[in-house]
Design an enzyme around this catalytic site. Structure first.
Site, short mmCIF file in Angstrom:
data_model
loop_
_atom_site.label_atom_id
_atom_site.label_comp_id
_atom_site.label_asym_id
_atom_site.label_seq_id
_atom_site.Cartn_x
_atom_site.Cartn_y
_atom_site.Cartn_z
N ASP A 1 10.74 56.55 6.12
CA ASP A 1 9.34 56.18 6.09
C ASP A 1 9.19 55.21 4.90
O ASP A 1 10.10 55.11 4.07
CB ASP A 1 8.50 57.45 5.89
CG ASP A 1 7.03 57.15 5.66
OD1 ASP A 1 6.45 56.38 6.44
OD2 ASP A 1 6.47 57.69 4.69
N ASP B 1 5.61 54.34 3.05
CA ASP B 1 4.57 54.76 2.12
C ASP B 1 4.84 56.15 1.57
O ASP B 1 5.08 57.10 2.32
CB ASP B 1 3.20 54.76 2.82
CG ASP B 1 2.76 53.37 3.27
OD1 ASP B 1 3.32 52.38 2.76
OD2 ASP B 1 1.87 53.28 4.12
#
Length: 164
Positions: free
Chosen positions: A11, A13
């Site tokens: 991922d 963020d």
């Protein structure tokens, strides 16, 4: 020898950087003359400190890397990967809103890597649950990506492969 994943997926963020690219910073981004990455307002943008080492370690181990992000700020996320000189590490990028399951189905289709041979690092528990149902080894990130978290993730993957 410890079994390694055939694909490590991250991922973005709150996993590679400490903010949401679609709300906490203001694209477009640029690199200043002093080498720092800044947003449109001049705010200094940084990665979690060990992220370049984490990606470099995976590269040295021969483990390909992909991104899976649900952000709506697709252009900004890709721009940050390039400005931080991380783009070279990623063989695939699935960056768009929607279910992470879709991201992983596309990664599987594009790479041919079975879900069981992937490890996934993410800060959101809902993504860990959803992607875990596919058979991916998922590692919940709490304070950003680090070398220690990478080591723990690779150990968890190896144990899963050994049926432990």
């Amino acid at each position: 020898m410890t079994r390694l994943p055939k694909l490590a997926v991250f991922d973005l963020d709150y996993t590679l950087w400490p903010f949401w690219v679609d709300t906490h910073v203001d694209p477009p981004f640029h690199k200043s003359s002093d080498g720092t990455v800044r947003d449109r307002r001049g705010q200094n943008i940084q990665l979690y400190p060990e992220v370049p080492e984490v990606l470099g370690r995976l590269q040295s181990l021969g483990v390909p890397v992909a991104a899976a992000s649900r952000t709506s700020e697709i252009q900004g996320a890709n721009q940050l990967l390039e400005l931080f000189d991380l783009g070279k590490y990623f063989i695939q990028r699935e960056i768009y809103p929607g279910s992470k399951v879709t991201h992983f189905e596309r990664l599987h289709h594009k790479t041919g890597v079975p879900f069981s041979q992937m490890v996934f690092f993410d800060d959101e528990n809902r993504n860990i649950i959803d992607v875990g149902r596919l058979g991916v080894t998922c590692i919940h990130i709490r304070d950003g990506m680090s070398l220690q978290t990478l080591t723990q993730g690779l150990e968890t993957f190896a144990k899963a492969q050994a049926g432990l």
